[in-house]
Design a protein around this motif. Structure first.
Motif, PDB file in Angstrom:
ATOM      1  N   VAL A  50      11.872  24.832 -76.765  1.00 50.37           N
ATOM      2  CA  VAL A  50      12.486  25.461 -77.922  1.00 50.37           C
ATOM      3  C   VAL A  50      13.814  24.776 -78.194  1.00 50.37           C
ATOM      4  O   VAL A  50      14.571  24.467 -77.271  1.00 50.37           O
ATOM      5  N   VAL A  51      14.084  24.521 -79.459  1.00 55.57           N
ATOM      6  CA  VAL A  51      15.327  23.863 -79.870  1.00 55.57           C
ATOM      7  C   VAL A  51      16.196  24.890 -80.577  1.00 55.57           C
ATOM      8  O   VAL A  51      15.789  25.456 -81.602  1.00 55.57           O
ATOM      9  N   ASN A  52      17.372  25.132 -80.032  1.00 54.67           N
ATOM     10  CA  ASN A  52      18.294  26.116 -80.611  1.00 54.67           C
ATOM     11  C   ASN A  52      19.425  25.412 -81.339  1.00 54.67           C
ATOM     12  O   ASN A  52      20.015  24.445 -80.841  1.00 54.67           O
ATOM     13  N   ARG A 132       8.665  17.349 -70.963  1.00 56.11           N
ATOM     14  CA  ARG A 132       9.395  18.594 -71.235  1.00 56.11           C
ATOM     15  C   ARG A 132      10.734  18.619 -70.499  1.00 56.11           C
ATOM     16  O   ARG A 132      11.761  19.010 -71.067  1.00 56.11           O
ATOM     17  N   ASP A 133      10.735  18.205 -69.243  1.00 55.28           N
ATOM     18  CA  ASP A 133      11.967  18.215 -68.456  1.00 55.28           C
ATOM     19  C   ASP A 133      12.965  17.161 -68.937  1.00 55.28           C
ATOM     20  O   ASP A 133      14.181  17.318 -68.774  1.00 55.28           O
ATOM     21  N   LYS A 134      12.460  16.085 -69.514  1.00 54.51           N
ATOM     22  CA  LYS A 134      13.330  15.009 -69.994  1.00 54.51           C
ATOM     23  C   LYS A 134      13.931  15.336 -71.360  1.00 54.51           C
ATOM     24  O   LYS A 134      15.005  14.802 -71.716  1.00 54.51           O
ATOM     25  N   ALA A 135      13.272  16.196 -72.122  1.00 55.67           N
ATOM     26  CA  ALA A 135      13.695  16.488 -73.492  1.00 55.67           C
ATOM     27  C   ALA A 135      15.139  16.976 -73.603  1.00 55.67           C
ATOM     28  O   ALA A 135      15.883  16.509 -74.485  1.00 55.67           O
ATOM     29  N   GLN A 149      15.333  23.531 -74.486  1.00 58.40           N
ATOM     30  CA  GLN A 149      14.978  24.061 -73.171  1.00 58.40           C
ATOM     31  C   GLN A 149      13.510  24.441 -73.124  1.00 58.40           C
ATOM     32  O   GLN A 149      12.883  24.703 -74.160  1.00 58.40           O
ATOM     33  N   ALA A 150      12.961  24.461 -71.901  1.00 63.04           N
ATOM     34  CA  ALA A 150      11.555  24.816 -71.715  1.00 63.04           C
ATOM     35  C   ALA A 150      11.350  26.291 -71.995  1.00 63.04           C
ATOM     36  O   ALA A 150      12.268  27.110 -71.854  1.00 63.04           O
TER      37      ALA A 150
END
Length: 229
Positions: A50-52, A132-135, A149-150
């Motif tokens: 999710v991008v906040n 996902r962890d690298k994003a 964040q995941a």
């Protein structure tokens, strides 16, 4: 050559219904076997981030214009970040050769779906989780405000392949077999010049048939009278 009507074609199909059924079923079975045994299996594993969005100011030039968009800033940010992920060297290094990756917003929201597809189910899941962890790290390189964040679940290795779809191949094979068998039935009837009924003579010569001579061998018994018109 006599004219062939729709009714004639239906009669031809009915006369060779066994051929139609057998060819259609065999073709469908062959298509299923081919898809199941000769087409390489591919698996897919997915996870999400999710991008906040917190402020209007962004490090990347030109991103401040998105506040004027009808779409919410967080959604626009997610779309832009998805594009960045697809071309990021840090992300691309995590993708094994021969594997495909799709990173895209979910239903125009600020949630991004990361899907990895390839020939090994475990590798697909491991790669999806690594991306996902690298994003969040990649996000921090481009944006000063907001975070990625995941969503709290790991991609798991699928138990069944995503492609090929054997059922679809079988359906296509059945339809192909049906068309081929119908064409064969029609060709057989057209090539066959045997006169099977008095109607055939009438259609060929447009003259009425006054009587028929019974074929004693095929009928097995003498039938009284004849078809009179």
């Amino acid at each position: 050559m006599r004219d062939i009507t729709i009714n004639d074609i239906l009669k031809m199909i009915v006369a060779h219904i066994k051929l139609v059924v057998i060819v259609s079923v065999v073709t469908a079975l062959c298509a299923y076997i081919y898809a199941d045994n000769f087409i390489p299996k591919r698996f897919s594993a997915s996870t999400r981030i999710v991008v906040n969005y917190t402020k209007e100011s962004l490090v990347e030039e030109g991103q401040n214009k998105m506040s004027a968009s009808a779409v919410s800033p967080a959604t626009t940010l997610a779309e832009n970040f998805a594009t960045i992920c697809r071309y990021s060297e840090d992300m691309l290094r995590l993708i094994p050769g021969g594997y495909g990756v799709s990173i895209s917003p979910v239903s125009e929201s600020n949630v991004l779906s990361i899907t990895v597809s390839g020939g090994d189910a475990k590798v697909c899941a491991t790669t999806a989780n690594a991306l996902r962890d690298k994003a969040p790290e990649v996000f921090g390189e481009y944006y000063s405000d907001g975070k990625a964040q995941a969503l709290g679940f790991d991609a798991s290795a699928p138990s069944r392949h995503s492609s090929p779809n054997e059922t679809r191949y079988a359906l296509i094979g059945f339809v192909a077999g049906l068309i081929i068998s119908i064409l064969i039935s029609i060709i057989i009837e057209i090539v066959d010049t045997t006169i099977k009924a008095s109607d055939d003579l009438f259609k060929m010569y447009t003259i009425p048939v006054f009587a028929e001579i019974v074929d004693f061998e095929s009928e097995g018994a003498v039938k009284k009278g004849g078809a009179k018109r």
